[in-house]
Design a protein around this motif. Sequence first.
Motif, mmCIF file in Angstrom:
data_model
loop_
_atom_site.group_PDB
_atom_site.id
_atom_site.type_symbol
_atom_site.label_atom_id
_atom_site.label_comp_id
_atom_site.label_asym_id
_atom_site.label_seq_id
_atom_site.Cartn_x
_atom_site.Cartn_y
_atom_site.Cartn_z
ATOM 1 N N SER A 170 -32.714 137.773 76.050
ATOM 2 C CA SER A 170 -31.136 137.750 75.872
ATOM 3 C C SER A 170 -31.096 136.636 74.811
ATOM 4 O O SER A 170 -31.734 135.877 74.594
ATOM 5 N N GLY A 171 -29.681 136.569 74.271
ATOM 6 C CA GLY A 171 -29.488 135.398 73.313
ATOM 7 C C GLY A 171 -29.395 135.760 71.755
ATOM 8 O O GLY A 171 -28.972 134.857 71.003
ATOM 9 N N GLY A 172 -29.702 136.923 71.373
ATOM 10 C CA GLY A 172 -29.642 137.225 69.995
ATOM 11 C C GLY A 172 -28.270 137.451 69.607
ATOM 12 O O GLY A 172 -27.237 137.380 70.314
ATOM 13 N N GLY A 173 -27.931 137.600 68.248
ATOM 14 C CA GLY A 173 -26.782 137.677 67.680
ATOM 15 C C GLY A 173 -26.492 137.323 66.128
ATOM 16 O O GLY A 173 -27.802 137.593 65.540
ATOM 17 N N LEU A 174 -25.401 137.276 65.889
ATOM 18 C CA LEU A 174 -25.063 137.195 64.296
ATOM 19 C C LEU A 174 -24.681 135.909 64.181
ATOM 20 O O LEU A 174 -23.408 135.339 64.791
ATOM 21 N N VAL A 175 -25.111 135.126 63.125
ATOM 22 C CA VAL A 175 -24.892 133.755 62.784
ATOM 23 C C VAL A 175 -24.848 133.638 61.425
ATOM 24 O O VAL A 175 -25.620 134.286 60.658
ATOM 25 N N GLN A 176 -24.535 132.607 60.861
ATOM 26 C CA GLN A 176 -24.728 132.271 59.495
ATOM 27 C C GLN A 176 -25.723 131.309 59.214
ATOM 28 O O GLN A 176 -26.160 130.640 60.197
ATOM 29 N N ALA A 177 -26.349 131.471 57.996
ATOM 30 C CA ALA A 177 -27.215 130.637 57.554
ATOM 31 C C ALA A 177 -26.956 128.950 57.998
ATOM 32 O O ALA A 177 -25.916 128.377 57.605
ATOM 33 N N GLY A 178 -28.065 128.339 58.571
ATOM 34 C CA GLY A 178 -27.731 126.900 58.909
ATOM 35 C C GLY A 178 -27.458 126.829 60.480
ATOM 36 O O GLY A 178 -27.559 125.684 61.068
ATOM 37 N N GLU A 179 -27.079 127.776 61.087
ATOM 38 C CA GLU A 179 -26.353 127.673 62.606
ATOM 39 C C GLU A 179 -27.880 128.150 63.490
ATOM 40 O O GLU A 179 -28.777 128.090 63.081
ATOM 41 N N SER A 180 -27.392 127.936 64.639
ATOM 42 C CA SER A 180 -28.777 128.150 65.793
ATOM 43 C C SER A 180 -28.125 129.329 66.671
ATOM 44 O O SER A 180 -27.129 129.542 66.990
ATOM 45 N N ARG A 202 -40.897 126.597 78.218
ATOM 46 C CA ARG A 202 -40.980 127.300 79.104
ATOM 47 C C ARG A 202 -40.404 126.646 80.781
ATOM 48 O O ARG A 202 -40.466 125.313 80.755
ATOM 49 N N ASP A 203 -39.801 127.402 81.419
ATOM 50 C CA ASP A 203 -39.358 126.692 82.834
ATOM 51 C C ASP A 203 -39.867 127.840 84.018
ATOM 52 O O ASP A 203 -39.657 128.998 84.152
ATOM 53 N N VAL A 204 -41.117 127.179 84.622
ATOM 54 C CA VAL A 204 -41.564 127.859 85.370
ATOM 55 C C VAL A 204 -41.019 128.394 86.787
ATOM 56 O O VAL A 204 -41.164 129.438 87.261
ATOM 57 N N ALA A 205 -40.283 127.366 87.073
ATOM 58 C CA ALA A 205 -39.377 127.612 88.375
ATOM 59 C C ALA A 205 -38.353 128.751 87.964
ATOM 60 O O ALA A 205 -38.132 129.778 89.271
ATOM 61 N N LYS A 206 -37.825 129.026 87.053
ATOM 62 C CA LYS A 206 -37.079 130.028 86.637
ATOM 63 C C LYS A 206 -37.671 131.359 86.013
ATOM 64 O O LYS A 206 -37.072 132.319 85.585
ATOM 65 N N SER A 207 -38.945 131.138 85.770
ATOM 66 C CA SER A 207 -39.813 132.200 85.083
ATOM 67 C C SER A 207 -39.226 132.549 83.731
ATOM 68 O O SER A 207 -39.031 133.862 83.626
ATOM 69 N N THR A 208 -38.834 131.747 82.997
ATOM 70 C CA THR A 208 -38.272 131.816 81.910
ATOM 71 C C THR A 208 -38.777 131.191 80.701
ATOM 72 O O THR A 208 -39.480 130.147 80.838
ATOM 73 N N VAL A 209 -38.965 131.953 79.552
ATOM 74 C CA VAL A 209 -39.582 131.169 78.185
ATOM 75 C C VAL A 209 -38.090 131.165 77.307
ATOM 76 O O VAL A 209 -37.693 132.417 77.273
ATOM 77 N N THR A 210 -38.041 130.297 76.593
ATOM 78 C CA THR A 210 -36.883 129.968 75.743
ATOM 79 C C THR A 210 -37.273 129.668 74.249
ATOM 80 O O THR A 210 -38.362 128.851 74.235
ATOM 81 N N LEU A 211 -36.554 130.236 73.363
ATOM 82 C CA LEU A 211 -36.890 129.909 72.047
ATOM 83 C C LEU A 211 -35.617 129.411 71.331
ATOM 84 O O LEU A 211 -34.520 130.139 71.423
ATOM 85 N N GLN A 212 -35.619 128.014 70.836
ATOM 86 C CA GLN A 212 -34.515 127.676 70.393
ATOM 87 C C GLN A 212 -34.609 127.561 68.650
ATOM 88 O O GLN A 212 -35.585 127.240 67.905
ATOM 89 N N LEU A 213 -33.767 128.292 68.288
ATOM 90 C CA LEU A 213 -33.733 128.568 66.761
ATOM 91 C C LEU A 213 -32.732 127.735 65.932
ATOM 92 O O LEU A 213 -31.629 127.995 65.925
ATOM 93 N N ASN A 214 -33.149 126.700 65.301
ATOM 94 C CA ASN A 214 -32.387 125.804 64.472
ATOM 95 C C ASN A 214 -32.197 126.203 62.777
ATOM 96 O O ASN A 214 -33.475 126.719 62.539
ATOM 97 N N SER A 215 -31.580 125.808 62.151
ATOM 98 C CA SER A 215 -31.475 125.850 60.471
ATOM 99 C C SER A 215 -31.933 127.331 60.157
ATOM 100 O O SER A 215 -32.753 127.366 59.493
ATOM 101 N N LEU A 216 -31.205 128.082 60.837
ATOM 102 C CA LEU A 216 -31.521 129.617 60.648
ATOM 103 C C LEU A 216 -31.288 129.941 59.045
ATOM 104 O O LEU A 216 -30.227 129.703 58.467
#
Length: 116
Positions: free
Chosen positions: A7-17, A71-85
């Motif tokens: 989850s978490g995808g979308g449309l952003v402008q260059a430079g956003e996160s 990663r958050d083992v307790a929540k069984s999730t892996v997160t990717l933070q994308l900056n300066s797109l």
Amino acid sequence: QVQLVESGGGLVQAGESLRLSCAASVSIFSFYTMGWYRQAPGKQRELVVTIMHGGGTDYADSVKGRFTISRDVAKSTVTLQLNSLKPEDTAVYYCNMISIAGNAYWGQGTQVTVSS
């Protein structure tokens, strides 16, 4: 049956996160590696980043310093933070996990679109 849901995808402008999340149906502690791949139109799927069971990471040169995996083992999730797109980051992003037994699992993918 292991299921990965991004989850978490979308449309952003260059430079956003953006922040992508991958939720596993089982404990991620059982996986040898976890990571993200991406596939742009007309191109092969490529590695973005992986995180090993012990915590070591391996980033593609094109995203070093801009993307961060966690990663958050307790929540069984892996997160990717994308900056300066950048527009060249536009792709479908896939979560991937490989079990200690060597089985590979993929999510359904989430679209990231970066406009210039």
